[in-house]
Design a protein around this motif. Structure first.
Motif, PDB file in Angstrom:
ATOM      1  N   LEU A 140       0.877  -1.146  -0.103  1.00  0.00           N
ATOM      2  CA  LEU A 140      -0.030  -0.040  -0.096  1.00  0.00           C
ATOM      3  C   LEU A 140       0.756   1.299   0.083  1.00  0.00           C
ATOM      4  CD1 LEU A 140      -2.669   1.628   0.354  1.00  0.00           C
ATOM      5  CD2 LEU A 140      -2.656   1.252   2.500  1.00  0.00           C
TER       6      LEU A 140
ATOM      7  N   ILE B 254       0.934   4.053  -2.981  1.00  0.00           N
ATOM      8  CA  ILE B 254       0.405   5.439  -2.723  1.00  0.00           C
ATOM      9  C   ILE B 254       1.472   6.284  -3.070  1.00  0.00           C
ATOM     10  CG2 ILE B 254       0.192   7.255  -0.633  1.00  0.00           C
ATOM     11  CD1 ILE B 254      -1.197   5.012   0.385  1.00  0.00           C
TER      12      ILE B 254
ATOM     13  N   LYS C  43      -6.335   2.618  -1.090  1.00  0.00           N
ATOM     14  CA  LYS C  43      -6.585   2.142   0.230  1.00  0.00           C
ATOM     15  C   LYS C  43      -7.694   1.170   0.292  1.00  0.00           C
ATOM     16  CE  LYS C  43      -4.501   6.123   2.651  1.00  0.00           C
ATOM     17  NZ  LYS C  43      -4.872   7.296   3.435  1.00  0.00           N
ATOM     18  N   ARG C  44      -8.717   1.424  -0.500  1.00  0.00           N
ATOM     19  CA  ARG C  44     -10.037   0.726  -0.391  1.00  0.00           C
ATOM     20  C   ARG C  44      -9.588  -0.760  -0.904  1.00  0.00           C
ATOM     21  NH1 ARG C  44     -14.387   4.728  -2.559  1.00  0.00           N
ATOM     22  NH2 ARG C  44     -14.899   6.026  -0.562  1.00  0.00           N
TER      23      ARG C  44
ATOM     24  N   TYR D 234      -6.686  -2.058  -1.127  1.00  0.00           N
ATOM     25  CA  TYR D 234      -5.532  -2.866  -0.233  1.00  0.00           C
ATOM     26  C   TYR D 234      -6.534  -3.480   0.928  1.00  0.00           C
ATOM     27  CZ  TYR D 234      -1.823  -3.692   2.528  1.00  0.00           C
ATOM     28  OH  TYR D 234      -0.705  -4.326   3.486  1.00  0.00           O
ATOM     29  N   TYR D 235      -7.548  -2.699   1.710  1.00  0.00           N
ATOM     30  CA  TYR D 235      -7.870  -3.430   2.826  1.00  0.00           C
ATOM     31  C   TYR D 235      -9.166  -4.260   2.362  1.00  0.00           C
ATOM     32  CZ  TYR D 235      -5.038  -0.308   5.305  1.00  0.00           C
ATOM     33  OH  TYR D 235      -3.996   0.274   5.991  1.00  0.00           O
TER      34      TYR D 235
END
Length: 126
Positions: free
Chosen positions: A72, A76, A120-121, A123-124
């Motif tokens: 992540l 980024i 982020k969405r 990745y999680y």
């Protein structure tokens, strides 16, 4: 006579030590004399490090070298560098008017923030 000589010698030593300047941070700054007390290697006393200073904290810890950024963090950083290049190109484009440049830069910053949120969405999510 000996006492007077010792006093003068110690005053001379203190005067020369306090006149020393340290090069730090790109300019000369007065940091005062460094006086250390060492009494062998007993307890908190270390001979060449001074009172209350441990030589074990003088070097980076070994686990600091094993740091690897997550996927992540890498994603980024990739998104940020890509959009930084796009924003720089938009700011330095002479074919656009000032108002168009501002609008384009604002749009690119918005897209960058959305891309980071999506990364982020994703990745999680998994």
């Amino acid at each position: 006579m000996k006492k007077l000589l010792v006093i003068l010698l110690s005053l001379g030593l203190v005067a020369t030590a306090s006149a020393q300047h340290r090069f730090h941070g790109g300019s000369f700054r007065y940091s005062g004399p460094r006086i250390s007390v060492g009494i062998g290697a007993f307890g908190p006393f270390y001979p060449s490090y001074g009172f209350g200073y441990s030589p074990y904290y003088a070097y980076p810890q070994p686990y600091a070298y094993n740091y690897r950024p997550s996927k992540l963090a890498l994603k980024i950083e990739d998104v940020k560098s890509d959009y930084a290049d796009r924003i720089w190109s938009a700011k330095n484009d002479d074919s656009l008017s000032r108002k168009e440049k501002r609008k384009l830069v604002h749009q690119l910053k918005y897209e960058r923030d959305q891309a980071i949120i999506d990364a982020k969405r994703n990745y999680y999510k998994y």
